[in-house]
Design an enzyme around this catalytic site. Structure first.
Site, PDB file in Angstrom:
ATOM      1  N   HIS A 100       0.843  -1.183   0.000  1.00 49.53           N
ATOM      2  CA  HIS A 100       0.000   0.000   0.000  1.00 49.53           C
ATOM      3  C   HIS A 100       0.890   1.249   0.000  1.00 49.53           C
ATOM      4  CE1 HIS A 100       0.529  -0.347   4.411  1.00 49.53           C
ATOM      5  NE2 HIS A 100       0.150   0.897   4.518  1.00 49.53           N
ATOM      6  N   GLY A 134      -4.776   4.009   0.282  1.00 47.61           N
ATOM      7  CA  GLY A 134      -4.880   5.390   0.721  1.00 47.61           C
ATOM      8  C   GLY A 134      -4.987   6.402  -0.398  1.00 47.61           C
ATOM      9  N   MET A 154     -10.303   1.281  -2.737  1.00 43.46           N
ATOM     10  CA  MET A 154     -11.194   0.374  -2.054  1.00 43.46           C
ATOM     11  C   MET A 154     -11.981   1.124  -0.971  1.00 43.46           C
ATOM     12  SD  MET A 154     -10.387  -3.284  -0.263  1.00 43.46           S
ATOM     13  CE  MET A 154      -9.570  -2.658   1.180  1.00 43.46           C
TER      14      MET A 154
END
Length: 179
Positions: A100, A134, A154
């Site tokens: 991420h 993020g 998401m």
């Protein structure tokens, strides 16, 4: 999912870690019907032997037969290191999702890998790289500067009131970049 498909994202990846395999397959076929009605490609996260387009973890990829992979129209993999990206490309995937990148509520206890990580992944493979983690309208423009082809979202979809407006905001943020 109907609202999201109606909003016309570039594609949808259906991932649900909580449901049983039978529940996943039933829901996946319903989602394929919904996404097909709106002309949005839908990529599944399980069962490469059933679905035409599949996105996998590296663990699943490593345990998938070449025969099953040859049946798929589009194959993607989630990667968390440059080594995994290179390995995924060697397995023959069509794209990778790297993350991420930024802080996210989905992984509150993990330090984000950041833009340098994303840039290094992009430099290490010749297949498209998409960022996840993020990403929002304020930072999506930074993703293009790394060489990534796009971004995945998401949490934003799970918390937004209006998916169509949310996509509009993301696309506006991306327009300021090189996507």
């Amino acid at each position: 999912m109907e609202k999201i498909a109606y909003a016309k994202p570039d594609s949808i990846i259906f991932r649900d870690k909580e449901c049983t395999d039978d529940e996943y397959v039933r829901t996946a076929f319903k989602l394929l019907e919904i996404s097909g009605k709106h002309g949005v490609p839908c990529i599944m996260y399980r069962h490469p032997e059933i679905f035409g387009s599949i996105h996998m973890t590296m663990s699943t990829l490593r345990n998938t037969s070449q025969k099953d992979m040859q049946c798929n129209q589009l194959i993607g993999a989630s990667v968390h290191s440059v080594c995994e990206a290179v390995e995924a490309e060697q397995w023959g995937v069509d794209y990778v999702i790297a993350g991420h990148i930024f802080e996210t509520s989905c992984k509150p206890d993990l330090t984000p890998r950041g833009l340098d990580f994303l840039h290094n992944v992009c430099e290490s493979v010749s297949i498209p790289v998409y960022a996840i983690g993020g990403i929002n309208a304020e930072n999506i423009g930074l993703i293009a500067q790394t060489g990534a082809c796009g971004a995945c979202v998401m949490s934003g979809f799970m918390t937004c009131e209006d998916p169509a407006e949310y996509i509009k905001e993301l696309r506006k943020g991306a327009e300021a970049s090189e996507f």
